[in-house]
Design an enzyme around this catalytic site. Structure first.
Site, PDB file in Angstrom:
ATOM      1  N   CYS A 126       0.857  -1.195   0.000  1.00 39.41           N
ATOM      2  CA  CYS A 126       0.000   0.000   0.000  1.00 39.41           C
ATOM      3  C   CYS A 126       0.885   1.234   0.000  1.00 39.41           C
ATOM      4  O   CYS A 126       1.775   1.364   0.830  1.00 39.41           O
ATOM      5  CB  CYS A 126      -0.917  -0.017   1.216  1.00 39.41           C
ATOM      6  SG  CYS A 126      -1.833   1.519   1.442  1.00 39.41           S
ATOM      7  N   CYS A 129       0.386   3.501   3.553  1.00 37.31           N
ATOM      8  CA  CYS A 129       0.956   3.088   4.842  1.00 37.31           C
ATOM      9  C   CYS A 129       2.213   2.230   4.678  1.00 37.31           C
ATOM     10  O   CYS A 129       2.839   1.852   5.666  1.00 37.31           O
ATOM     11  CB  CYS A 129      -0.090   2.344   5.663  1.00 37.31           C
ATOM     12  SG  CYS A 129      -0.689   0.840   4.853  1.00 37.31           S
ATOM     13  N   CYS A 148      -4.764  -0.192   0.613  1.00 34.61           N
ATOM     14  CA  CYS A 148      -5.275  -1.187   1.554  1.00 34.61           C
ATOM     15  C   CYS A 148      -6.593  -0.722   2.161  1.00 34.61           C
ATOM     16  O   CYS A 148      -6.853   0.476   2.273  1.00 34.61           O
ATOM     17  CB  CYS A 148      -4.242  -1.498   2.639  1.00 34.61           C
ATOM     18  SG  CYS A 148      -4.168  -0.281   3.964  1.00 34.61           S
ATOM     19  N   CYS A 170     -10.496  10.139  -4.546  1.00 34.54           N
ATOM     20  CA  CYS A 170      -9.468   9.114  -4.383  1.00 34.54           C
ATOM     21  C   CYS A 170      -8.305   9.660  -3.542  1.00 34.54           C
ATOM     22  O   CYS A 170      -8.078  10.861  -3.484  1.00 34.54           O
ATOM     23  CB  CYS A 170      -8.986   8.715  -5.772  1.00 34.54           C
ATOM     24  SG  CYS A 170      -7.549   7.649  -5.781  1.00 34.54           S
ATOM     25  N   CYS A 217     -39.134  22.435   2.697  1.00 34.39           N
ATOM     26  CA  CYS A 217     -40.157  23.368   3.168  1.00 34.39           C
ATOM     27  C   CYS A 217     -39.609  24.013   4.445  1.00 34.39           C
ATOM     28  O   CYS A 217     -39.078  23.321   5.304  1.00 34.39           O
ATOM     29  CB  CYS A 217     -41.450  22.607   3.453  1.00 34.39           C
ATOM     30  SG  CYS A 217     -42.660  23.549   4.394  1.00 34.39           S
ATOM     31  N   CYS A 309     -38.174  83.791   7.395  1.00 37.11           N
ATOM     32  CA  CYS A 309     -37.224  83.985   8.479  1.00 37.11           C
ATOM     33  C   CYS A 309     -37.418  82.970   9.583  1.00 37.11           C
ATOM     34  O   CYS A 309     -38.533  82.698  10.007  1.00 37.11           O
ATOM     35  CB  CYS A 309     -37.371  85.394   9.050  1.00 37.11           C
ATOM     36  SG  CYS A 309     -36.203  85.684  10.389  1.00 37.11           S
ATOM     37  N   CYS A 316     -45.810  87.024  23.578  1.00 38.72           N
ATOM     38  CA  CYS A 316     -45.273  87.348  24.895  1.00 38.72           C
ATOM     39  C   CYS A 316     -43.962  88.110  24.780  1.00 38.72           C
ATOM     40  O   CYS A 316     -43.413  88.558  25.775  1.00 38.72           O
ATOM     41  CB  CYS A 316     -45.070  86.093  25.727  1.00 38.72           C
ATOM     42  SG  CYS A 316     -43.617  85.134  25.250  1.00 38.72           S
TER      43      CYS A 316
END
Ligand SMILES: [Zn+2]
Ligand SMILES: [Zn+2]
Ligand SMILES: [Zn+2]
Ligand SMILES: [Zn+2]
Ligand SMILES: [Zn+2]
Ligand SMILES: [Zn+2]
Ligand SMILES: [Zn+2]
Length: 537
Positions: A126, A129, A148, A170, A217, A309, A316
């Site tokens: 393999c 490994c 393997c 792969c 949904c 203005c 008052c």
């Protein structure tokens, strides 16, 4: 889904006569609206239940397997890559050829001779490994790479846990071939049967999650269904569980608002609802600015402004600044009012604040109407029960005509149109505001469009309120003549309202958004029959 001629929920004895009470704001149905034959709005969406998900997926797999004489796992790899668009697979096959089709999707179809030849030697080293293992302890993928079983299994478990079940490639360097799902399943189930099951579920759900035409949904709690559409994704659908939603953004059905507008509106609402009191306070101050009468800061008597203005004086004797409402000294020059700090900088700042207030005022205008119609819709939906009772009462009376379809179809038209109306407010907020189209329309153009839109919107609103009022009337207690009159009014108003909804939607599509060529603001077409109910697969 370009059908706007369908005419639904209409009475068999559709009333074509003139409406005698034809005053302002009332509109006759367009001539094309008078036909009653239901041409029908295309039904194109399906509900896929949990039980039918596998079958729906198998069906698409089979089509690809048949066309290309492929094994199921290769067909699946192709379809996952092309997002379950069978037509797309066929198009690529025709236009680019089979090799390119496979290459783009990571499908390796190698002659079986080559595969079996790798099993000749009894012991294999393999390359992952570096262990020597017997040939039956190894697995060769379609790309021809052999490792393997131990290494493959570890690789698959990592990928599945990583959420990559749909595209496990792969292990070989620079090989992008997708591994055979059958081999993955076999190897993983030896080590971890539960994970193998999970892997199968991932593959199954890919049919929904990698598929542009299928969506879960959005119901909460989830009903377990998915919806598949055939045509335009800008549409509104109703799941078998009863939930109506916008297929594109999965929010509530919101036409004639675009998805982008609706999302912005929700965000805006969220932001503003955090400070409802603040809005109220601000609205009052906006009110204050808009008014021609303001109160004196000293004695609080109302003071009216004369001329341009901004230094005004109360009876008052107290002078004050019209813009900020604060007391000032009396003498002023062009640039400065005595004892008052409204300098140039602050004036600009003041304008800024005023703009913000105007903007808020504007939002409140649309929001209040949107909210009011939402409340009306709720109340009108509850009206249905009462209308059933009225119909029952009418049926028990000795009248010649026993046809009361107009009551419920009138009610249907009312709620349908109310829906359109209420979502037309967020639409208008964005259509004529600064946020989205400021640079695409001159302010003159904006004003013209806004007037055009508001004329139609207000016409719709007037007719909706009339229809609502008529349906509220105690017509189950009317004598036969008055009942017949009410019936005609309701039938006619229903048709008019439907036409106005159509007109408003067309106006939005072709006159408001159309010239802006805003591909981002596509609106689900208006359907007289309302949101499309998904039919069973
Ligand atoms: Zn190994
Ligand atoms: Zn390989
Ligand atoms: Zn549902
Ligand atoms: Zn949407
Ligand atoms: Zn005063
Ligand atoms: Zn002055
Ligand atoms: Zn001032």
């Amino acid at each position: 889904m370009g059908d706007d001629s369908g005419y639904g929920n209409c009475d068999d004895e559709f009333y074509n006569g003139a409406y005698d009470d034809n005053d302002e704001g009332f509109e006759e149905p367009d001539s094309d609206g008078e036909s009653c034959g239901s041409i029908g709005e295309a039904f194109s969406c399906k509900v896929i239940r949990k039980e039918s998900l596998l079958a729906a997926q198998k069906n698409d797999l089979q089509r690809v397997m048949d066309l290309l004489s492929l094994k199921e796992h290769h067909a699946r790899t192709l379809l996952i890559h092309y997002r379950w668009d069978v037509d797309k697979v066929f198009t690529v096959f025709v236009e680019k050829g089979v090799e390119q089709l496979y290459k783009e999707a990571g499908v390796s179809v190698v002659e079986s001779e080559y595969l079996s030849s790798s099993h000749v030697s009894s012991n294999i080293s393999c390359e992952i490994c570096y262990e020597d293992v017997s040939a039956n302890e190894t697995t060769t993928m379609d790309c021809g790479h052999c490792f393997c079983n131990e290494c493959w299994t570890k690789h698959f478990i990592v990928k599945i846990n990583d959420g990559q079940s749909r595209r496990i490639t792969c292990m070989a360097d620079k090989c992008y071939s997708i591994c055979d799902e059958g081999k993955i399943r076999n190897l993983v189930s030896v080590r971890d049967p539960q994970l193998a099951e999970k892997f199968d579920n991932f593959l199954l759900e890919s049919y929904i999650e990698d598929n542009e035409r299928v969506k879960w949904c959005p119901s909460v709690p989830h009903c377990g269904n998915a919806i598949r559409i055939e045509n335009d994704k800008y549409c509104e659908v109703e799941c078998a569980c009863g939930l109506q939603f916008c297929f594109n953004c999965l929010s509530e059905a919101h036409s004639p608002c675009s998805c982008v507008m609706w999302e912005l509106w929700l965000k805006k609402q969220e932001k503003e609802s955090e400070s409802v009191d603040w809005i109220k306070k601000e609205s009052e101050s906006v009110d204050w600015i808009m008014k021609n009468v303001k109160s004196c800061p000293k004695c609080h008597k109302p003071v009216e402004k004369n001329g341009g203005c901004n230094l005004v004086q109360c009876v008052c004797g107290q002078p004050f600044c019209w813009l900020c409402g604060n007391a000032t000294g009396l003498e002023h020059t062009w640039t400065r009012i005595a004892n008052h700090e409204c300098g140039r900088y602050k004036d600009e700042h003041g304008q800024e604040i005023e703009r913000a207030r105007k903007e808020l005022w504007r939002y409140t205008h649309y929001y209040n109407r949107y909210q009011a119609h939402t409340e009306s819709l709720k109340a009108e939906e509850n009206m249905k029960e009462k209308l059933h009772q009225k119909v029952a009462a009418l049926e028990s009376r000795e009248f010649k005509t026993k046809d009361y379809i107009w009551v419920l179809s009138g009610h249907y038209r009312l709620t349908r149109a109310r829906q359109i109306l209420l979502y037309s407010y967020p639409f208008a907020y964005f259509m004529f505001g600064d946020e989205l189209f400021k640079n695409e329309m001159s302010s003159e153009e904006n004003t013209i469009k806004q007037n055009l839109f508001e004329d139609q919107q207000q016409q719709l609103e007037t007719n909706i309120e009339r229809l609502s009022m008529l349906l509220e009337e105690p017509f189950d207690k009317f004598d036969e003549d008055k009942l017949s009159e009410t019936r005609m009014k309701i039938i006619n108003l229903s048709a008019v309202t439907d036409n106005l909804c159509k007109k408003l939607s067309n106006c939005i599509e072709s006159e408001l958004l159309g010239p802006l060529q805003q591909a981002t603001h596509i609106i689900a077409p208006y359907r007289s029959n309302g949101v499309e109910k998904a039919s069973e697969l």
